[in-house]
Design an enzyme around this catalytic site. Structure first.
Site: not given
Length: 899
Positions: A289, A331, A627, A631, A696, A721
């Site tokens: 979790e 660019d 820019d 674009d 485990e 855990n």
């Protein structure tokens, strides 16, 4: 001014509007008046979504099937007389909820901080001076300065408009840009027909103008119709989807495990309540979790690290996608180069070449080989001064450098004009601008008209291949000028042509076509924009990382290819393709040529989209820089759109996933490195959590199958855990780079969360741990040691193996002894905390009662450490063999070192 006047802004004269708003169209508001109005009208923003109250955030942490299971287990424990077990379960659930709530708050704070960093800025006139302010600080009466690419920060009435076009699709649904003007509009005109108004949330695609703010915040048109209670939910990223699939699989596996443990236990005759609690605990331990929390922190930390290095992440998906980037379409100007343009060469119509000394925007330098009395030179310098939208700002106070205000290319023209003796302000006052055709990215030209005392000058400036077509052949040797232009471009110079005419006024609507064959050629100018020193190293880093940089520029292809070769982007045999050649290529031809094309030159903005899709069709993950307004489609279509923070328009920033604050290519590369680090650390956490969970489970199942008593109590399983794992899991996210992130192949987009190399590592870690733990348990059980001590030592041994295992997971190839453990202070702190808490559980009498433990003799502590370290030595041996194989092969290409 407490209340705004009641006016139909679109139907009222602009002078009356300015007067009603108690402002000045030229000087704007004073700073003090703007501050006062901000207090009266409030910030220019829509109310944000209401943040969830703390109690609700906390309550939502319990909305999980696993938590429901734990609550049921606690109730059953109380009912069967195991009150201490029930208390432990509830305390663990409470701690888990607190951690989740705190981390959710931190993640929200990180996103809020990043939103502030990328806040919309607008240009206004205050106290008679142009300044940039945040749009949220706009007030009624503010004077806005407008230009192509700007986003509108508030509703405003236009006072000036020169070829101004706006896209209002977000407000009116009109898909095409609409032309704006200053003329009055009928009172009953609909929103889409109010051409003298501009509205918050829209943007400009062409032209320039000036406007007065008439409405802000909830009073804007957007504010009136905005939904204040619902927001669009951002789609889940590929990583989130993979994690969810992984989690669902684990939940399914944990349910099967629960049934098996319960069945085996009942067959063995173990009391129901005991085996039920163990089965519940094992079920919970099977599901990590802590993984969603770890992912949230990893992405938030990655975003903050990128922000500190100049990359503002605007889309969460970009963090993980960066690690998969295989192509960077960049660019040139300002990104690969310094964006400090300097005119170095001037060519007059008679072929005379003049060299300009000096660098940057300071007008210190000379024009060698020229006479100030040369009429041709004077005409050229005056033309580039008048046909120019930029300004130069002299040094002030402690400053030492001149600053460009506007386009750097145009500012460089003003610098060379100053070197030639032109007095900028005097000339502009003598020849005021009367009309203009703003720069057009398709035509690659601009034009201005200047009148004085019945005389007229219409000046043109633009790309030679476009402008020379408009010139009168009688005024130049076309072949010679084209050859000279090609020669200059081949020297990595950006070349501009200049021309003029005086017989007709400009017609903005007619454009440039009516001037074909009528212009008088004035000369060429060659500008140099030197490459950034750090970019060459960044390009080499890209190539070592399996990432291919490609230049996409508006400059001449010879200029682009020269710079690309100097930086290492272009290798022998590579070619440059300009817009015309690209247009002539079929899709099949383009895809077949991509491997050899290192420079796309003179490309139209819409062609960037085609380039992105061509690379993506070859299964490449593309980062595209941009820019400008046009674009935006390419930035949105790219896997990672990267907008420039300094020169980028607000539209480009809005379409991009990342904004680079310094417009530097090297910053993009650093962002990719950070993206790879984020994903790499997440995989480390997954490996650690999965390995410890399986340990485990297998130890318990082996004990049940072989007829041994349960090696762990339920509360001990929960402690491992939640506490033992939790103390180091999130800390692993804070691991720094190993140093070889940029020598690995890009992560394939479709890669599974757990890959084959990870499974191989998992098998080794789990088998070593389980043999050590279960073997120790069987040995101590057979030795006649009291079972309470056997169970406590087994419980401790599992914790010890996890502490060693977290060191294993720090790297897939580097030895844990070669990695400086102290560099990750969070992990060191987690290990210290985990050990301290475990000591408390073992040696505190009250904790002994709750967790069914007894003190361990100190002589046995050393033994547990030695046995627990076996997982470290096994993994060290594997890493040594992996490094040896790599050395024998002699790796030259980037490799994928999986976690």
């Amino acid at each position: 001014m407490q209340v705004l006047p009641s006016l139909n802004w679109h139907a009222a004269e602009s002078e009356k509007i300015v007067e009603a708003l108690e402002t000045d169209a030229q000087v704007g508001l004073s700073g003090s008046e703007a501050t006062e109005r901000l207090k009266q009208h409030g910030l220019n923003e829509l109310p944000e979504d209401k943040h969830k109250p703390l109690w609700r955030v906390f309550a939502l942490q319990f909305a999980s099937p696993l938590i429901y299971i734990l609550f049921v287990a606690a109730v059953i424990s109380f009912a069967m007389g195991h009150g201490s077990d029930a208390v432990v379960i509830l305390v663990v659930v409470l701690i888990n909820a607190l951690i989740g709530a705190v981390q959710e708050g931190r993640a929200e704070h990180s996103m809020t901080t990043l939103r502030k960093l990328s806040a919309l800025k607008v240009r206004v006139v205050r106290d008679g001076k142009e300044s940039n302010v945040e749009a949220r600080e706009l007030v009624p009466g503010d004077i806005l300065l407008l230009g192509a690419g700007d986003q509108v920060g508030a509703d405003a009435r236009l006072l000036e408009a020169a070829a101004l076009e706006a896209t209002e699709a977000a407000l009116t649904g009109e898909s095409l840009p609409v032309q704006k003007h200053t003329e009055l509009v009928d009172e009953d005109a609909g929103l889409g027909d109010r051409r003298n108004m501009i509205y918050s949330g829209t943007h400009f695609t062409a032209g320039r103008g000036r406007a007065v703010v008439v409405a802000t915040g909830l009073q804007t048109e957007v504010g009136k119709i905005a939904s204040l209670t619902a927001t669009a939910e951002e789609p889940k990223t590929p990583l989130e989807v993979r994690l969810k699939q992984f989690g669902n699989w684990l939940v399914g596996a944990s349910i099967v495990l629960f049934v098996l443990v319960l069945a085996f236990g009942l067959l063995r005759g173990i009391p129901f309540v005991t085996i039920f609690m163990v089965a519940i605990s094992q079920m919970v331990s099977m599901v990590p979790e802590g993984l969603p929390v770890a992912m949230t922190i990893a992405l938030a930390v990655g975003m903050q690290r990128m922000a500190r290095r100049g990359a503002i992440v605007r889309r969460l998906a970009a963090v993980e996608t960066l690690g998969s980037t295989s192509i960077i379409c960049s660019d040139k100007t300002g990104t690969l180069t310094k964006n400090e343009m300097t005119v170095t060469t001037l060519i007059l119509p008679d072929g005379l070449q003049i060299e300009a000394t000096g660098a940057g925007y300071s007008p210190e330098g000379k024009l060698l080989g020229a006479s100030k009395d040369d009429a041709a030179l004077k005409s050229l310098l005056e033309a580039i001064t008048l046909c120019n939208d930029a300004n130069l700002v002299p040094p002030e106070a402690e400053e030492t450098r001149w600053r460009p205000l506007g386009d750097p290319t145009e500012a460089a023209l003003l610098t060379v004009a100053l070197k030639g003796g032109v007095e900028l302000e005097t000339l502009r006052d003598e020849w005021p601008r009367r009309a203009e055709i703003p720069f057009d990215s398709a035509a690659k030209m601009m034009a201005t008209q200047h009148d004085r005392d019945g005389k007229r000058r219409v000046l043109f400036k633009g790309a030679p291949e476009k402008l020379l077509d408009l010139c009168d052949p009688a005024t130049l040797d076309l072949a010679q000028v084209q050859q000279t232009s090609e020669k200059l471009a081949g020297q990595a110079l950006r070349v501009l042509a200049v021309a003029e005419v005086s017989d007709s006024p400009l017609d903005e609507k007619a454009g440039f076509e009516p001037w074909r064959g009528r212009l008088r050629f004035l000369g060429l100018l060659g500008q140099l924009d030197p490459p950034r020193e750090e970019v060459k190293e960044a390009v080499a880093e890209c190539l070592a990382a399996g990432i291919r940089p490609v230049m996409v520029t508006g400059d001449h292809k010879a200029t682009g290819l020269a710079i690309a070769t100097e930086l290492g982007i272009s290798k022998p045999g590579d070619i440059a393709v300009d817009s015309g050649e690209l247009e002539a290529m079929s899709e099949a031809d383009l895809r077949a040529s991509l491997e050899r094309i290192s420079v796309f030159a003179r490309v139209q903005p819409e062609q960037k989209l085609r380039i992105v899709k061509a690379f993506q069709s070859q299964k490449q993950v593309v980062a595209m820089t941009g820019d400008g307004v046009n674009d935006a489609p390419a930035l949105a279509a790219a896997d990672v759109g990267v907008a420039m923070g300094i020169t980028g328009t607000e539209v480009a920033k809005g379409a991009a996933k990342i904004v680079i604050t310094d417009d530097n290519f090297a910053t993009i590369v650093k962002a990719i490195e950070e993206g790879r680090l984020v994903y790499q650390n997440l995989k480390k956490v997954v490996l650690f959590l999965f390995a410890t969970s399986i340990d485990e489970v297998l130890v318990l199942l082996l004990a049940l199958l072989c007829g041994y008593p349960l090696p762990l109590a339920a509360v001990q399983i929960l402690w491992i855990n939640i506490v033992t794992e939790g103390a180091v899991t999130v800390n692993l996210i804070m691991e720094g780079p190993e140093g070889d992130e940029m020598r690995r192949r890009p992560t394939p987009m479709g890669e599974q969360l757990i890959t084959r190399p990870m499974l191989q590592r998992l098998l080794l870690m789990v088998s070593t741990s389980v043999v050590a733990i279960f073997g120790f348990f069987v040995w101590r059980e057979a030795s006649g040691v009291p079972f309470e001590l056997v169970q406590t030592e087994t419980f401790t041994l599992i914790a010890v193996t996890q502490w060693f295992n977290v060191l294993n997971c720090r790297s897939a190839t580097q030895s844990s002894f070669s990695l400086d453990v102290l560099r990750n202070r969070w992990l060191v702190g987690g290990l210290i905390l985990g050990n301290a808490l475990h000591v408390l559980v073992i040696y505190n009498a009250s904790m002994n009662h709750i967790f069914h433990t007894v003190p361990i003799p100190l002589a046995d502590v050393f033994l547990l450490g030695v046995i627990g370290s076996s997982v470290l030595w096994a993994e060290e041996l594997r890493k040594w063999r992996a490094r040896r194989r790599s050395a024998e092969v002699g790796i030259k290409e980037p490799v994928q070192r999986d976690q």
